[in-house]
Design a protein around this motif. Structure first.
Motif, PDB file in Angstrom:
ATOM      1  N   ARG A 155      19.387  37.376  77.215  1.00 16.03           N
ATOM      2  CA  ARG A 155      19.780  37.160  75.858  1.00 16.03           C
ATOM      3  C   ARG A 155      19.391  38.323  74.742  1.00 16.03           C
ATOM      4  NH1 ARG A 155      17.097  32.531  76.099  1.00 16.03           N
ATOM      5  NH2 ARG A 155      15.472  31.907  74.548  1.00 16.03           N
ATOM      6  N   ASP A 156      17.937  38.772  74.792  1.00 21.49           N
ATOM      7  CA  ASP A 156      17.399  39.572  73.845  1.00 21.49           C
ATOM      8  C   ASP A 156      17.558  40.747  74.390  1.00 21.49           C
ATOM      9  OD1 ASP A 156      16.529  37.354  72.359  1.00 21.49           O
ATOM     10  OD2 ASP A 156      14.684  37.145  73.495  1.00 21.49           O
ATOM     11  N   THR A 157      18.206  41.156  75.460  1.00 26.07           N
ATOM     12  CA  THR A 157      18.442  42.487  75.838  1.00 26.07           C
ATOM     13  C   THR A 157      19.768  43.302  75.231  1.00 26.07           C
ATOM     14  OG1 THR A 157      20.033  41.797  77.697  1.00 26.07           O
ATOM     15  CG2 THR A 157      17.427  42.156  78.197  1.00 26.07           C
ATOM     16  N   ALA A 158      20.022  44.523  75.195  1.00 28.32           N
ATOM     17  CA  ALA A 158      20.848  45.266  74.647  1.00 28.32           C
ATOM     18  C   ALA A 158      22.313  44.810  74.800  1.00 28.32           C
ATOM     19  CB  ALA A 158      20.446  46.864  74.604  1.00 28.32           C
ATOM     20  N   VAL A 159      22.545  44.588  76.249  1.00 24.01           N
ATOM     21  CA  VAL A 159      24.046  44.575  76.641  1.00 24.01           C
ATOM     22  C   VAL A 159      24.408  43.271  76.026  1.00 24.01           C
ATOM     23  CG1 VAL A 159      25.179  44.182  78.680  1.00 24.01           C
ATOM     24  CG2 VAL A 159      23.389  45.899  78.637  1.00 24.01           C
ATOM     25  N   PHE A 371      30.954  40.899  85.382  1.00 25.45           N
ATOM     26  CA  PHE A 371      30.310  41.430  86.535  1.00 25.45           C
ATOM     27  C   PHE A 371      29.816  42.816  86.240  1.00 25.45           C
ATOM     28  CE2 PHE A 371      32.863  39.224  90.271  1.00 25.45           C
ATOM     29  CZ  PHE A 371      32.247  38.082  89.803  1.00 25.45           C
ATOM     30  N   PRO A 372      30.522  43.869  85.340  1.00 22.00           N
ATOM     31  CA  PRO A 372      29.958  45.141  85.107  1.00 22.00           C
ATOM     32  C   PRO A 372      28.694  44.917  84.300  1.00 22.00           C
ATOM     33  CG  PRO A 372      32.260  45.325  84.709  1.00 22.00           C
ATOM     34  CD  PRO A 372      32.014  43.684  85.129  1.00 22.00           C
ATOM     35  N   LYS A 373      28.445  43.780  83.254  1.00 23.85           N
ATOM     36  CA  LYS A 373      27.319  43.500  82.563  1.00 23.85           C
ATOM     37  C   LYS A 373      26.356  43.141  83.538  1.00 23.85           C
ATOM     38  CE  LYS A 373      29.816  42.675  78.213  1.00 23.85           C
ATOM     39  NZ  LYS A 373      31.174  42.798  78.821  1.00 23.85           N
ATOM     40  N   CYS A 374      26.518  42.163  84.508  1.00 27.45           N
ATOM     41  CA  CYS A 374      25.576  41.806  85.321  1.00 27.45           C
ATOM     42  C   CYS A 374      25.007  42.886  86.285  1.00 27.45           C
ATOM     43  CB  CYS A 374      26.072  40.489  86.284  1.00 27.45           C
ATOM     44  SG  CYS A 374      26.625  39.142  85.379  1.00 27.45           S
ATOM     45  N   TYR A 375      25.821  43.786  86.415  1.00 29.10           N
ATOM     46  CA  TYR A 375      25.407  44.855  87.383  1.00 29.10           C
ATOM     47  C   TYR A 375      24.283  45.713  86.552  1.00 29.10           C
ATOM     48  CZ  TYR A 375      25.509  49.703  89.382  1.00 29.10           C
ATOM     49  OH  TYR A 375      25.142  50.773  89.958  1.00 29.10           O
ATOM     50  N   ARG A 376      24.691  45.927  85.300  1.00 30.37           N
ATOM     51  CA  ARG A 376      23.809  46.722  84.505  1.00 30.37           C
ATOM     52  C   ARG A 376      22.573  45.791  84.139  1.00 30.37           C
ATOM     53  NH1 ARG A 376      26.309  49.492  79.222  1.00 30.37           N
ATOM     54  NH2 ARG A 376      27.058  50.685  80.684  1.00 30.37           N
ATOM     55  N   ILE A 377      22.580  44.653  83.927  1.00 26.07           N
ATOM     56  CA  ILE A 377      21.339  43.936  83.842  1.00 26.07           C
ATOM     57  C   ILE A 377      20.412  43.803  84.989  1.00 26.07           C
ATOM     58  CG2 ILE A 377      20.624  41.477  83.174  1.00 26.07           C
ATOM     59  CD1 ILE A 377      23.138  41.217  81.307  1.00 26.07           C
ATOM     60  N   LEU A 378      21.273  43.454  86.118  1.00 26.09           N
ATOM     61  CA  LEU A 378      20.275  43.175  87.320  1.00 26.09           C
ATOM     62  C   LEU A 378      20.059  44.442  88.252  1.00 26.09           C
ATOM     63  CD1 LEU A 378      22.073  39.877  88.388  1.00 26.09           C
ATOM     64  CD2 LEU A 378      19.954  40.075  87.132  1.00 26.09           C
ATOM     65  N   ILE A 379      20.882  45.388  88.412  1.00 24.51           N
ATOM     66  CA  ILE A 379      21.019  46.354  89.237  1.00 24.51           C
ATOM     67  C   ILE A 379      20.425  47.761  88.667  1.00 24.51           C
ATOM     68  CG2 ILE A 379      21.975  47.909  90.885  1.00 24.51           C
ATOM     69  CD1 ILE A 379      21.984  44.644  91.862  1.00 24.51           C
ATOM     70  N   ARG A 380      20.864  47.769  87.523  1.00 22.67           N
ATOM     71  CA  ARG A 380      20.480  49.129  86.710  1.00 22.67           C
ATOM     72  C   ARG A 380      19.820  48.663  85.368  1.00 22.67           C
ATOM     73  NH1 ARG A 380      22.998  53.832  87.939  1.00 22.67           N
ATOM     74  NH2 ARG A 380      21.300  54.739  86.406  1.00 22.67           N
ATOM     75  N   PRO A 381      18.733  48.356  85.086  1.00 26.63           N
ATOM     76  CA  PRO A 381      18.128  47.729  84.109  1.00 26.63           C
ATOM     77  C   PRO A 381      17.764  49.016  83.323  1.00 26.63           C
ATOM     78  CG  PRO A 381      16.394  47.495  85.745  1.00 26.63           C
ATOM     79  CD  PRO A 381      17.930  47.734  86.528  1.00 26.63           C
ATOM     80  N   LEU A 383      19.647  51.379  82.278  1.00 19.97           N
ATOM     81  CA  LEU A 383      20.858  51.189  81.576  1.00 19.97           C
ATOM     82  C   LEU A 383      20.697  50.177  80.430  1.00 19.97           C
ATOM     83  CD1 LEU A 383      23.655  52.500  83.987  1.00 19.97           C
ATOM     84  CD2 LEU A 383      21.902  53.955  82.661  1.00 19.97           C
ATOM     85  N   ASN A 384      20.283  49.050  80.489  1.00 24.36           N
ATOM     86  CA  ASN A 384      19.992  48.123  79.610  1.00 24.36           C
ATOM     87  C   ASN A 384      18.987  48.517  78.459  1.00 24.36           C
ATOM     88  OD1 ASN A 384      20.626  45.669  78.395  1.00 24.36           O
ATOM     89  ND2 ASN A 384      19.548  44.401  79.924  1.00 24.36           N
TER      90      ASN A 384
END
Length: 409
Positions: A155-159, A371-381, A383-384
């Protein structure tokens, strides 16, 4: 004249070379009696030649499930046997001319007996479709819970922060509860499930659409407020989003209360839809109220789609508008296709169409927005980050700084 006759038959007994004749009493004929009692014949085979009892009609008795049809101009003892109509029985073989109809909750069994009609509904024990729907809904609920846990954990990340985490949490919880509403459509209909299956989903899904609408409005207003001297700055804040969600949801709650207080849904046994079975279903009570409830959800989805479509060309830092556009396009398509499908099916297939619309709408929102947000959080940190969330602004700042340094050198 009233007469009475005794009917006797000559029985022959062989005694070697000699034969004796004996008159045996085999019946009577009384003209003073009525109907079949006028002629009475002893039904004992030994009284008759070769053991065959004579008959006084040219047609055999009609079997069970048939009725007698006498043609004009020929004796009544000559008739035809016609099968009883659908839903009627004849369990006698005495040549009856009429068939009896079964009651509304019974159906003929082999045309000679009325048996209770089978009751059909979406049963957990008998329908494979119920098991499949329950499994899919449970898996989607678990996936929604996992996504909610990911958003809480990050919850404290940019996304998460950039897309209004409070509205995201509200939207995820609403989708989870919408999946649980599917179970109200399954199983044996009761007064409680019939009253709350439509209204509960309508209220919960309205909260979800209202949250999306509030997110879209905030995206649009935030972009407009970046311009110098923009009057949109005074509208930015948490209050405007809370007001949008509360007001839009409150109208749906008010519509549901009016529906339940005036003409609430109730369980009923539909004996007229099919002749050979009973459909145990929920009667919506007031189709007008049901149509208004669905129409209001469609209105919210349409408004969200229009606002998101207008904001689709905003910079990448507000890329959520594109995701909302696709999600609302899916929702609107599902509910537009739901109307003809709902009107063209009958029985328990009607409930399956409703369930499909509920699941498809929630999956469309879940897939297009989260799903796009989860991809950015988990797969492409990588970009977060704040720079990746506002990539265009960062790129412009970097270019300006590098150009300024080159000029100084």
């Amino acid at each position: 004249m009233n007469t009475y006759y005794l009917i006797r038959n000559a029985a022959v007994h062989n005694h070697g070379k000699y034969k004796t004749y004996v008159l045996m009493h085999v019946g009577k004929f009384n003209t003073s009696s009525n109907g079949d009692e006028q002629l009475v014949i002893q039904q004992i085979p030994k009284f008759w030649k070769h053991g065959k009892i004579p008959v006084s009609k040219c047609s055999e008795d009609c079997p069970a499930g048939f009725r007698k049809v006498v043609k004009r101009g020929i004796p009544k003892c000559c008739f035809e046997c016609v099968k009883c109509s659908m839903g009627e029985i004849s369990n006698s073989t005495d040549g009856t001319t009429t068939c009896q109809g079964c009651s509304e909750d019974h159906w003929p069994n082999d045309m000679n007996q009325c048996v209770p009609k089978p009751i059909e509904f979406l049963s957990y024990k008998e329908d494979t479709a119920v098991l499949i729907v329950s499994t899919i809904t449970a898996l989607l609920f678990v996936k929604s819970s996992i996504i909610l846990g990911i958003f809480i954990l990050f919850r404290d990340t940019a996304v998460v922060k950039a897309n209004n985490q409070n509205l995201s949490f509200t939207l995820l919880v609403s989708i989870m509860l919408s999946f649980l509403c599917v179970f109200l459509f399954l199983g044996h209909p009761t007064h409680v499930t019939c009253m709350f299956r439509q209204t509960s989903f309508g209220i919960i899904f309205s909260v979800a659409i209202s949250s999306i609408l509030a997110k879209t409005i905030m995206v649009y207003m935030a972009f407009k407020a970046t311009k110098p001297g923009s009057p949109w700055r005074k509208f930015l804040g948490v209050k405007i989003t809370n007001c949008v969600v509360f007001f839009c949801s409150f109208l749906q709650v008010l519509l549901s209360i009016i529906w339940l207080s005036t003409s609430p849904p109730f369980p009923e046994r539909n004996t007229h839809l099919y002749k050979d079975k009973i459909i145990f279903q929920c009667n919506e009570g007031s189709m007008l109220a049901f149509s208004i409830l669905l129409g209001y959800m469609g209105l919210l989805a349409a408004v969200s789609f229009i606002v998101a479509f207008l904001a689709r060309n905003l910079p990448d830092s507000f890329n959520e508008a594109k995701n909302i556009t696709f999600s609302m396009l899916v929702v609107c398509s599902v509910w537009v296709a739901f109307i003809p499908a709902y009107m063209s099916v009958t029985g328990k297939n009607t409930v399956l169409v409703e369930i499909f619309a509920v699941i498809s709408s929630c999956v469309g929102i879940l897939g297009c927005i989260f799903f796009p947000k989860c991809y950015r959080i988990l797969i492409r940190p990588d970009l977060n980050s704040k720079c990746s969330i506002a990539s265009q602004i960062c790129d412009k700042n970097i270019k300006i700084k590098s150009t300024f340094k080159n000029l100084i050198k």
